[in-house]
Scaffold this motif. Structure first.
Motif, PDB file in Angstrom:
ATOM      1  N   GLN A   1      -4.004  16.381 -16.876  1.00 39.93           N
ATOM      2  CA  GLN A   1      -3.356  15.200 -17.432  1.00 39.93           C
ATOM      3  C   GLN A   1      -2.241  14.708 -16.500  1.00 39.93           C
ATOM      4  O   GLN A   1      -2.116  13.515 -16.231  1.00 39.93           O
ATOM      5  CB  GLN A   1      -2.796  15.504 -18.823  1.00 39.93           C
ATOM      6  CG  GLN A   1      -3.845  15.725 -19.897  1.00 39.93           C
ATOM      7  CD  GLN A   1      -4.494  17.097 -19.833  1.00 39.93           C
ATOM      8  OE1 GLN A   1      -3.939  18.022 -19.219  1.00 39.93           O
ATOM      9  NE2 GLN A   1      -5.652  17.245 -20.464  1.00 39.93           N
ATOM     10  N   GLU A   2      -1.426  15.654 -15.999  1.00 38.27           N
ATOM     11  CA  GLU A   2      -0.372  15.284 -15.057  1.00 38.27           C
ATOM     12  C   GLU A   2      -0.964  14.751 -13.755  1.00 38.27           C
ATOM     13  O   GLU A   2      -0.425  13.828 -13.143  1.00 38.27           O
ATOM     14  CB  GLU A   2       0.532  16.481 -14.774  1.00 38.27           C
ATOM     15  CG  GLU A   2       1.460  16.854 -15.920  1.00 38.27           C
ATOM     16  CD  GLU A   2       2.458  17.920 -15.503  1.00 38.27           C
ATOM     17  OE1 GLU A   2       2.746  18.037 -14.296  1.00 38.27           O
ATOM     18  OE2 GLU A   2       2.959  18.628 -16.392  1.00 38.27           O
ATOM     19  N   CYS A   3      -2.055  15.336 -13.348  1.00 33.54           N
ATOM     20  CA  CYS A   3      -2.742  14.884 -12.133  1.00 33.54           C
ATOM     21  C   CYS A   3      -3.165  13.428 -12.299  1.00 33.54           C
ATOM     22  O   CYS A   3      -2.931  12.597 -11.404  1.00 33.54           O
ATOM     23  CB  CYS A   3      -3.957  15.772 -11.871  1.00 33.54           C
ATOM     24  SG  CYS A   3      -5.020  15.227 -10.503  1.00 33.54           S
ATOM     25  N   ASP A   4      -3.773  13.103 -13.422  1.00 35.01           N
ATOM     26  CA  ASP A   4      -4.214  11.730 -13.683  1.00 35.01           C
ATOM     27  C   ASP A   4      -3.036  10.764 -13.673  1.00 35.01           C
ATOM     28  O   ASP A   4      -3.137   9.652 -13.138  1.00 35.01           O
ATOM     29  CB  ASP A   4      -4.945  11.658 -15.026  1.00 35.01           C
ATOM     30  CG  ASP A   4      -6.308  12.330 -14.996  1.00 35.01           C
ATOM     31  OD1 ASP A   4      -6.864  12.475 -13.891  1.00 35.01           O
ATOM     32  OD2 ASP A   4      -6.809  12.711 -16.068  1.00 35.01           O
ATOM     33  N   ARG A   5      -1.907  11.187 -14.261  1.00 38.69           N
ATOM     34  CA  ARG A   5      -0.731  10.319 -14.324  1.00 38.69           C
ATOM     35  C   ARG A   5      -0.177  10.040 -12.923  1.00 38.69           C
ATOM     36  O   ARG A   5       0.206   8.919 -12.603  1.00 38.69           O
ATOM     37  CB  ARG A   5       0.350  10.938 -15.210  1.00 38.69           C
ATOM     38  CG  ARG A   5       0.061  10.809 -16.704  1.00 38.69           C
ATOM     39  CD  ARG A   5       1.334  11.016 -17.517  1.00 38.69           C
ATOM     40  NE  ARG A   5       1.859  12.375 -17.385  1.00 38.69           N
ATOM     41  CZ  ARG A   5       1.511  13.386 -18.167  1.00 38.69           C
ATOM     42  NH1 ARG A   5       0.614  13.198 -19.138  1.00 38.69           N
ATOM     43  NH2 ARG A   5       2.041  14.588 -18.009  1.00 38.69           N
ATOM     44  N   PHE A   6      -0.133  11.090 -12.082  1.00 36.28           N
ATOM     45  CA  PHE A   6       0.345  10.905 -10.713  1.00 36.28           C
ATOM     46  C   PHE A   6      -0.509   9.870  -9.978  1.00 36.28           C
ATOM     47  O   PHE A   6       0.009   8.980  -9.299  1.00 36.28           O
ATOM     48  CB  PHE A   6       0.309  12.232  -9.952  1.00 36.28           C
ATOM     49  CG  PHE A   6       1.625  12.951  -9.912  1.00 36.28           C
ATOM     50  CD1 PHE A   6       2.638  12.520  -9.067  1.00 36.28           C
ATOM     51  CD2 PHE A   6       1.855  14.056 -10.712  1.00 36.28           C
ATOM     52  CE1 PHE A   6       3.862  13.186  -9.022  1.00 36.28           C
ATOM     53  CE2 PHE A   6       3.069  14.733 -10.683  1.00 36.28           C
ATOM     54  CZ  PHE A   6       4.071  14.296  -9.831  1.00 36.28           C
TER      55      PHE A   6
ATOM     56  N   MET B   1       0.861  -1.202   0.000  1.00 38.81           N
ATOM     57  CA  MET B   1       0.000   0.000   0.000  1.00 38.81           C
ATOM     58  C   MET B   1       0.888   1.239   0.000  1.00 38.81           C
ATOM     59  O   MET B   1       1.836   1.325   0.772  1.00 38.81           O
ATOM     60  CB  MET B   1      -0.912   0.013   1.231  1.00 38.81           C
ATOM     61  CG  MET B   1      -1.862   1.216   1.285  1.00 38.81           C
ATOM     62  SD  MET B   1      -2.922   1.187   2.769  1.00 38.81           S
ATOM     63  CE  MET B   1      -3.898  -0.286   2.438  1.00 38.81           C
ATOM     64  N   SER B   2       0.565   2.203  -0.879  1.00 38.24           N
ATOM     65  CA  SER B   2       1.370   3.415  -0.967  1.00 38.24           C
ATOM     66  C   SER B   2       1.150   4.296   0.250  1.00 38.24           C
ATOM     67  O   SER B   2       0.084   4.297   0.854  1.00 38.24           O
ATOM     68  CB  SER B   2       1.007   4.190  -2.241  1.00 38.24           C
ATOM     69  OG  SER B   2      -0.357   4.544  -2.225  1.00 38.24           O
ATOM     70  N   LYS B   3       2.170   5.034   0.617  1.00 38.82           N
ATOM     71  CA  LYS B   3       2.083   5.925   1.757  1.00 38.82           C
ATOM     72  C   LYS B   3       1.281   7.169   1.405  1.00 38.82           C
ATOM     73  O   LYS B   3       1.251   7.592   0.256  1.00 38.82           O
ATOM     74  CB  LYS B   3       3.486   6.307   2.214  1.00 38.82           C
ATOM     75  CG  LYS B   3       4.302   5.141   2.757  1.00 38.82           C
ATOM     76  CD  LYS B   3       5.670   5.617   3.216  1.00 38.82           C
ATOM     77  CE  LYS B   3       6.486   4.451   3.755  1.00 38.82           C
ATOM     78  NZ  LYS B   3       7.838   4.890   4.200  1.00 38.82           N
ATOM     79  N   PRO B   4       0.618   7.793   2.407  1.00 37.09           N
ATOM     80  CA  PRO B   4      -0.166   9.006   2.141  1.00 37.09           C
ATOM     81  C   PRO B   4       0.709  10.113   1.572  1.00 37.09           C
ATOM     82  O   PRO B   4       1.846  10.309   2.010  1.00 37.09           O
ATOM     83  CB  PRO B   4      -0.698   9.385   3.525  1.00 37.09           C
ATOM     84  CG  PRO B   4      -0.674   8.113   4.301  1.00 37.09           C
ATOM     85  CD  PRO B   4       0.522   7.372   3.813  1.00 37.09           C
TER      86      PRO B   4
ATOM     87  N   GLU C   1      -2.434   7.536 -11.225  1.00 34.23           N
ATOM     88  CA  GLU C   1      -2.272   6.203 -11.800  1.00 34.23           C
ATOM     89  C   GLU C   1      -0.994   5.535 -11.301  1.00 34.23           C
ATOM     90  O   GLU C   1      -0.961   4.337 -11.032  1.00 34.23           O
ATOM     91  CB  GLU C   1      -2.236   6.295 -13.329  1.00 34.23           C
ATOM     92  CG  GLU C   1      -3.585   6.619 -13.956  1.00 34.23           C
ATOM     93  CD  GLU C   1      -3.492   6.801 -15.462  1.00 34.23           C
ATOM     94  OE1 GLU C   1      -2.384   6.572 -16.010  1.00 34.23           O
ATOM     95  OE2 GLU C   1      -4.507   7.153 -16.083  1.00 34.23           O
ATOM     96  N   GLU C   2       0.069   6.343 -11.158  1.00 34.93           N
ATOM     97  CA  GLU C   2       1.360   5.787 -10.764  1.00 34.93           C
ATOM     98  C   GLU C   2       1.499   5.601  -9.255  1.00 34.93           C
ATOM     99  O   GLU C   2       2.104   4.624  -8.790  1.00 34.93           O
ATOM    100  CB  GLU C   2       2.487   6.704 -11.254  1.00 34.93           C
ATOM    101  CG  GLU C   2       2.600   6.786 -12.773  1.00 34.93           C
ATOM    102  CD  GLU C   2       3.636   7.807 -13.213  1.00 34.93           C
ATOM    103  OE1 GLU C   2       4.300   8.394 -12.326  1.00 34.93           O
ATOM    104  OE2 GLU C   2       3.787   8.017 -14.426  1.00 34.93           O
ATOM    105  N   LYS C   3       0.955   6.541  -8.476  1.00 31.16           N
ATOM    106  CA  LYS C   3       1.202   6.548  -7.034  1.00 31.16           C
ATOM    107  C   LYS C   3      -0.019   6.237  -6.190  1.00 31.16           C
ATOM    108  O   LYS C   3       0.063   6.170  -4.970  1.00 31.16           O
ATOM    109  CB  LYS C   3       1.772   7.914  -6.616  1.00 31.16           C
ATOM    110  CG  LYS C   3       3.066   8.290  -7.334  1.00 31.16           C
ATOM    111  CD  LYS C   3       3.590   9.630  -6.861  1.00 31.16           C
ATOM    112  CE  LYS C   3       4.854  10.013  -7.616  1.00 31.16           C
ATOM    113  NZ  LYS C   3       5.953   9.032  -7.367  1.00 31.16           N
ATOM    114  N   GLY C   4      -1.168   6.071  -6.836  1.00 33.57           N
ATOM    115  CA  GLY C   4      -2.389   5.865  -6.080  1.00 33.57           C
ATOM    116  C   GLY C   4      -3.000   7.208  -5.685  1.00 33.57           C
ATOM    117  O   GLY C   4      -2.445   8.273  -5.966  1.00 33.57           O
TER     118      GLY C   4
END
Length: 210
Positions: free
Chosen positions: A39-44, A1-4, A46-49
């Motif tokens: 677009q950058e927000c969506d990528r973040f 699980m990714s950290k907050p 997708e990559e980091k949760g």
């Protein structure tokens, strides 16, 4: 699980990076990232949760953030969304609230107010500047007087907790800013805290719904 983590979405690099740095140094986030577009927000995400907190400029390069707010809440209902804007039009915060944002801060507000807003959202509360007559607020807060506050101090405290700056409180109560500062010093002393953030934490659960 990714950290907050926290994510700041704003197409003004200096503003975005300053907010991210403040989230690191004052709001307890070890990780705070910056995105310049949806677009950058969506990528973040997708990559980091999903971020724990997302600070979002109301005006993005391709228009308002309203649709993005709807989409984000559909993807992850646990995200806490704080909208920011330099726009003085009250309709901006109303529109943000209507689509599900949890808070709103003007870009000209002080760092202390921003910190209070973030703290409120972290505690599951909401933060929207009050647009009705602030002098009417204390009628719903008689229990604040149990701290030994005077009626005027209760009025000032109510507006403090709703994010009003010293200047706005002074205008609303028709007194000088130095007078408001004196009231706030006395209020903090009676509450046994040193700043507004500590006051928010102390009064958690006693603060009226915004």
């Amino acid at each position: 699980m990714s950290k907050p983590y926290a994510l700041v979405v704003d197409d003004h690099p200096m503003v975005a990076n300053s907010i991210a740095a403040f989230l690191n140094t004052h709001c307890g986030y070890k990780r705070a990232y910056v995105a310049a577009s949806r677009q950058e927000c969506d990528r973040f995400i997708e990559e980091k949760g999903s971020p724990q907190l997302l600070v979002l400029d109301f005006w993005l390069p391709d228009g308002t953030a309203l649709q993005l707010i709807r989409e984000l809440l559909q993807k992850a209902s646990t995200i806490r969304l704080l909208v920011i804007s330099g726009d003085e039009n009250n309709n901006v915060q109303h529109k943000a609230r209507e689509v599900g944002a949890h808070g709103f801060v003007h870009k000209h507000d002080s760092p202390q107010v921003f910190n209070c807003a973030v703290t409120a959202l972290q505690n599951g509360q909401f933060w929207f500047p009050e647009t009705s007559d602030p002098a009417l607020l204390p009628s719903s807060l008689p229990h604040f007087q149990t701290f030994g506050l005077t009626q005027r101090q209760t009025e000032v405290l109510a507006m403090m907790l709703r994010g009003f700056s010293n200047k706005r409180i002074a205008i609303a109560l028709a007194v000088s800013e130095p007078t408001i500062k004196e009231h706030i010093t006395s209020i903090l002393s009676k509450l046994g805290v040193t700043n507004r953030v500590e006051a928010i934490t102390l009064l958690q659960g006693q603060r009226p719904t915004l």
